[in-house]
Design an enzyme around this catalytic site. Structure first.
Site, PDB file in Angstrom:
ATOM      1  N   ASP A   1       0.876  -1.164   0.000  1.00 16.22           N
ATOM      2  CA  ASP A   1       0.000   0.000   0.000  1.00 16.22           C
ATOM      3  C   ASP A   1       0.917   1.219   0.000  1.00 16.22           C
ATOM      4  OD1 ASP A   1      -1.681   2.117   0.467  1.00 16.22           O
ATOM      5  OD2 ASP A   1      -2.755   1.212   2.130  1.00 16.22           O
ATOM      6  N   HIS A   2       0.973   1.936  -1.130  1.00 19.53           N
ATOM      7  CA  HIS A   2       1.975   2.998  -1.258  1.00 19.53           C
ATOM      8  C   HIS A   2       1.792   4.120  -0.242  1.00 19.53           C
ATOM      9  CE1 HIS A   2      -1.242   4.762  -3.791  1.00 19.53           C
ATOM     10  NE2 HIS A   2      -0.749   5.907  -3.384  1.00 19.53           N
TER      11      HIS A   2
ATOM     12  N   HIS B   1      -6.056   1.612   1.853  1.00 15.32           N
ATOM     13  CA  HIS B   1      -5.554   2.898   2.349  1.00 15.32           C
ATOM     14  C   HIS B   1      -6.205   3.297   3.673  1.00 15.32           C
ATOM     15  CE1 HIS B   1      -3.501   3.161  -1.321  1.00 15.32           C
ATOM     16  NE2 HIS B   1      -4.361   3.867  -2.029  1.00 15.32           N
TER      17      HIS B   1
END
Length: 509
Positions: free
Chosen positions: A194-195, A257
């Protein structure tokens, strides 16, 4: 002979650390948008930071008709040329394998190519496979790697796989994907990325909470009234219309996110900073989220779809006019939810979040709203408007932390105003153009899974989302589009908080 970096090149202080060990970075979807915009630039930054070993290589895999030189040229086109030594170093370590992800021959050729690279570059059989592909290929690629013998770890060699979101489309599909992948791999080989977790501010949440004695004692239901999480984008669906119209904002953003931000904000202190210790506490929070029944979904959820509007003085089209989108689409581009956590720390403290596209600003933050004073001594003072303390952790576009508190306005008359004490990473530590993937890729190479989701965390997130999906599927939206582009979403989002005598924090430009 691969190029070498000058011995006197300096690594940025913020990336000071040990050099990763020998490995080959295998990039499925090598010609895709994610590769161009994020992954290769992130690798380039790691090169400049001197965190990659000389015994390193990259193999791009895609169906595009390229050879090695064509791939190297393509990579060079979207990298800055202000550091020729770093660019030459990376280019000399780029290789390419053309093939279809469903064809066993592709993986047989890849296996042979990797064996040649191991012999020439001394990468020691350590492979990091990155799936920058459509989700439909995740399971099949893993199965093909297993059949080709590329997933087996032995004799000190490691094999790891990075999987991009979305991880499933609901609880059932997430469980099926986990079963499929874990039939080939062990959990410690799987890195669900998850960036957002690559953002400095997100990582700093734990440091902020657990390394500062003044905050952790008040981080609970006795002092906190509620928590707001906002993730707002000004962009529409861009070139992802066909994918997005089958997914929607709820699936695209919330199980990954939003749940990551929520769990880091609400978790208990881990016994150590090891990967499993941290993720154990995150998982406890996700399992403690109060289940939503059908009535809860109707009362505590809001969905929206953007219409025509103006953003940055330019008129933008409605969602249903975007390329690849059904002209009568019922897919949501905005979601707001109210969630509750059933545990000792957070009982009675609502967590509100909103996320959407084509909103007024690009902005992501976590706002901790503290309770009012039990007795407002200065309630009759001019300008005192029932002030409350708010701690805001800003994630994008500005990364920083601010705290609002009451203070006397200078002058002979007692007047109380609200002031902010703020800190910005770029002003304090200096600004650098990072993609957010640098830390995550580096952690994958050194085997640190702290910032990556575990199977139980993924499934716990979907457990919360599934009831919402079911109700929304059974009851189609009555009015779409229901908010203009360039606003903060549908008015029902405001009503969600107003029903509890609260309101969304006003985000200034």
């Amino acid at each position: 002979m691969p190029a070498t970096l000058p011995a006197n090149s300096e690594a940025p202080a913020e990336f000071a650390g040990k050099v990763a060990g020998p490995c080959v970075f295998v990039l499925f979807g090598a010609s895709g948008d994610l590769t161009k915009r994020k992954l290769i630039p992130a690798l380039f930054n790691l090169v400049k930071a001197k965190l990659l070993p000389d015994t390193f290589a990259v193999v791009g895999v895609s169906v595009d008709d390229l050879d090695v030189e064509g791939f190297r040229k393509q990579v060079s086109e979207f990298l800055p040329t202000n550091d020729s030594a770093a660019l030459d170093w990376l280019r000399s370590r780029l290789f390419y394998e053309r093939g279809d992800f469903g064809d066993p021959n592709t993986f047989a050729k890849l296996r042979d190519r990797l064996a040649d690279i191991d012999a020439e570059a001394h990468t020691e059989g350590n492979y990091l496979f990155y799936m920058a592909t459509a989700p439909k290929f995740f399971a099949s690629i893993v199965q093909q790697l297993g059949r080709a013998g590329l997933s087996t770890q032995d004799n000190g060699r490691w094999r790891r796989i990075v999987i991009e979101k979305p991880f499933g489309t609901d609880l059932e599909s997430a469980r099926a994907l986990n079963r499929n992948i874990k039939s080939v791999l062990q959990e410690n080989q799987i890195y669900r990325i998850d960036h957002y977790l690559g953002k400095e501010t997100v990582q700093n949440i734990m440091v902020f909470r657990f390394d500062n004695a003044i905050f952790e004692p008040i981080w609970n239901r006795r002092y906190i009234d509620h928590v707001q999480i906002t993730n707002a984008e000004t962009v529409g669906v861009e070139r992802r219309g066909a994918y997005f119209d089958s997914a929607g904002t709820l699936r695209d953003m919330v199980p990954n996110h939003v749940m990551q931000l929520l769990s880091l904000t609400a978790m208990e202190s881990p016994v150590s900073f090891s990967a499993d210790a941290v993720r154990n506490e995150q998982a406890k929070v996700l399992h403690s989220l109060q289940p939503l029944n059908s009535e809860d979904v109707l009362e505590n959820s809001v969905r929206g779809q953007y219409g025509d509007g103006i953003i940055c003085d330019e008129r933008v089209p409605r969602y249903r006019s975007e390329p690849g989108v059904n002209p009568e689409s019922r897919t949501e581009t905005f979601v707001a939810l109210k969630l509750n956590i059933d545990n000792w720390r957070w009982a009675g403290v609502p967590f509100y979040f909103r996320t959407g596209k084509r909103l007024a600003q690009r902005h992501t933050e976590i706002a901790i709203q503290f309770k009012r004073m039990p007795f407002e001594l200065f309630r009759n003072a001019p300008f005192h408007k029932g002030h409350t303390n708010t701690l805001v952790i800003q994630i994008q576009p500005v990364e920083g932390i601010s705290l609002s508190f009451g203070a006397k306005i200078p002058g002979p008359v007692l007047r109380v105003g609200s002031v902010d004490m703020s800190f910005e990473y770029s002003k304090y530590f200096g600004a650098d153009a990072y993609t957010g993937y640098e830390v995550l890729l580096y952690d994958c190479m050194i085997g640190d899974a702290t910032l990556f989701q575990r199977a139980d965390m993924v499934e716990a997130g979907w457990t919360v989302i599934d009831p919402v999906l079911d109700v929304w599927k059974a009851l189609p939206p009555r009015k779409f589009p229901n908010y203009a582009s360039g606003t903060w979403g549908p008015v029902e989002s405001d009503h969600l908080l107003e029903a509890d005598n609260r309101q969304w924090r006003k985000i200034e430009p």
